[in-house]
Design a protein around this motif. Structure first.
Motif, PDB file in Angstrom:
ATOM      1  N   ASP A 155       0.836  -1.205   0.000  1.00  0.00           N
ATOM      2  CA  ASP A 155       0.000   0.000   0.000  1.00  0.00           C
ATOM      3  C   ASP A 155       0.868   1.251   0.000  1.00  0.00           C
ATOM      4  O   ASP A 155       2.016   1.233   0.461  1.00  0.00           O
ATOM      5  CB  ASP A 155      -0.907   0.042   1.242  1.00  0.00           C
ATOM      6  N   LEU A 156       0.312   2.338  -0.500  1.00  0.00           N
ATOM      7  CA  LEU A 156       0.993   3.628  -0.468  1.00  0.00           C
ATOM      8  C   LEU A 156       0.396   4.482   0.646  1.00  0.00           C
ATOM      9  O   LEU A 156      -0.810   4.452   0.878  1.00  0.00           O
ATOM     10  CB  LEU A 156       0.836   4.351  -1.807  1.00  0.00           C
ATOM     11  N   VAL A 157       1.261   5.215   1.333  1.00  0.00           N
ATOM     12  CA  VAL A 157       0.809   6.118   2.389  1.00  0.00           C
ATOM     13  C   VAL A 157       1.467   7.476   2.200  1.00  0.00           C
ATOM     14  O   VAL A 157       2.513   7.588   1.571  1.00  0.00           O
ATOM     15  CB  VAL A 157       1.138   5.574   3.805  1.00  0.00           C
ATOM     16  N   LYS A 158       0.807   8.504   2.738  1.00  0.00           N
ATOM     17  CA  LYS A 158       1.387   9.845   2.778  1.00  0.00           C
ATOM     18  C   LYS A 158       1.937  10.045   4.180  1.00  0.00           C
ATOM     19  O   LYS A 158       1.308   9.661   5.163  1.00  0.00           O
ATOM     20  CB  LYS A 158       0.330  10.924   2.538  1.00  0.00           C
ATOM     21  N   VAL A 159       3.112  10.649   4.264  1.00  0.00           N
ATOM     22  CA  VAL A 159       3.687  11.035   5.548  1.00  0.00           C
ATOM     23  C   VAL A 159       3.611  12.555   5.600  1.00  0.00           C
ATOM     24  O   VAL A 159       4.186  13.236   4.753  1.00  0.00           O
ATOM     25  CB  VAL A 159       5.141  10.544   5.692  1.00  0.00           C
ATOM     26  N   ILE A 160       2.873  13.078   6.571  1.00  0.00           N
ATOM     27  CA  ILE A 160       2.576  14.509   6.641  1.00  0.00           C
ATOM     28  C   ILE A 160       3.193  15.089   7.902  1.00  0.00           C
ATOM     29  O   ILE A 160       2.903  14.607   9.013  1.00  0.00           O
ATOM     30  CB  ILE A 160       1.047  14.739   6.653  1.00  0.00           C
ATOM     31  N   TYR A 161       4.030  16.097   7.746  1.00  0.00           N
ATOM     32  CA  TYR A 161       4.624  16.781   8.896  1.00  0.00           C
ATOM     33  C   TYR A 161       3.893  18.089   9.129  1.00  0.00           C
ATOM     34  O   TYR A 161       3.784  18.918   8.235  1.00  0.00           O
ATOM     35  CB  TYR A 161       6.109  17.048   8.664  1.00  0.00           C
ATOM     36  N   ASP A 162       3.380  18.296  10.326  1.00  0.00           N
ATOM     37  CA  ASP A 162       2.677  19.520  10.708  1.00  0.00           C
ATOM     38  C   ASP A 162       3.634  20.380  11.523  1.00  0.00           C
ATOM     39  O   ASP A 162       3.948  20.055  12.677  1.00  0.00           O
ATOM     40  CB  ASP A 162       1.434  19.172  11.527  1.00  0.00           C
ATOM     41  N   THR A 218       4.203  17.472  14.614  1.00  0.00           N
ATOM     42  CA  THR A 218       3.767  16.076  14.606  1.00  0.00           C
ATOM     43  C   THR A 218       3.857  15.496  13.199  1.00  0.00           C
ATOM     44  O   THR A 218       3.878  16.234  12.208  1.00  0.00           O
ATOM     45  CB  THR A 218       2.304  15.953  15.087  1.00  0.00           C
ATOM     46  N   VAL A 219       3.901  14.184  13.130  1.00  0.00           N
ATOM     47  CA  VAL A 219       3.910  13.460  11.853  1.00  0.00           C
ATOM     48  C   VAL A 219       2.689  12.560  11.829  1.00  0.00           C
ATOM     49  O   VAL A 219       2.381  11.889  12.812  1.00  0.00           O
ATOM     50  CB  VAL A 219       5.193  12.615  11.706  1.00  0.00           C
ATOM     51  N   ARG A 220       1.981  12.552  10.691  1.00  0.00           N
ATOM     52  CA  ARG A 220       0.826  11.677  10.500  1.00  0.00           C
ATOM     53  C   ARG A 220       1.091  10.766   9.320  1.00  0.00           C
ATOM     54  O   ARG A 220       1.754  11.164   8.370  1.00  0.00           O
ATOM     55  CB  ARG A 220      -0.442  12.484  10.211  1.00  0.00           C
ATOM     56  N   ILE A 221       0.552   9.568   9.377  1.00  0.00           N
ATOM     57  CA  ILE A 221       0.619   8.629   8.260  1.00  0.00           C
ATOM     58  C   ILE A 221      -0.805   8.383   7.804  1.00  0.00           C
ATOM     59  O   ILE A 221      -1.663   7.998   8.603  1.00  0.00           O
ATOM     60  CB  ILE A 221       1.277   7.304   8.686  1.00  0.00           C
TER      61      ILE A 221
END
Length: 54
Positions: free
Chosen positions: A30-37, A42-45
């Motif tokens: 699967d593909l995921v996005k890694v988002i840094y706020d 914080t980091v979200r997947i």
């Protein structure tokens, strides 16, 4: 909320712990996005859906 502590590898990789994988509907390939706020530091997947790939 489910949380765990993981170690960052030499190549800056991490393994998603099994307790979180059971709650987070992803599988190998699967593909995921890694988002840094920056505001919250914080980091979200987030799993990418088929619709997002189109």
């Amino acid at each position: 909320m489910v949380e765990d502590i993981v170690k960052v590898s030499r190549n800056f990789q991490i393994t998603i712990p099994v307790r979180i994988r059971k709650k987070f509907p992803i599988k190998e390939g699967d593909l995921v996005k890694v988002i840094y706020d920056e505001k919250d530091n914080t980091v979200r997947i987030v799993k990418i859906t088929e619709e997002e790939l189109r």
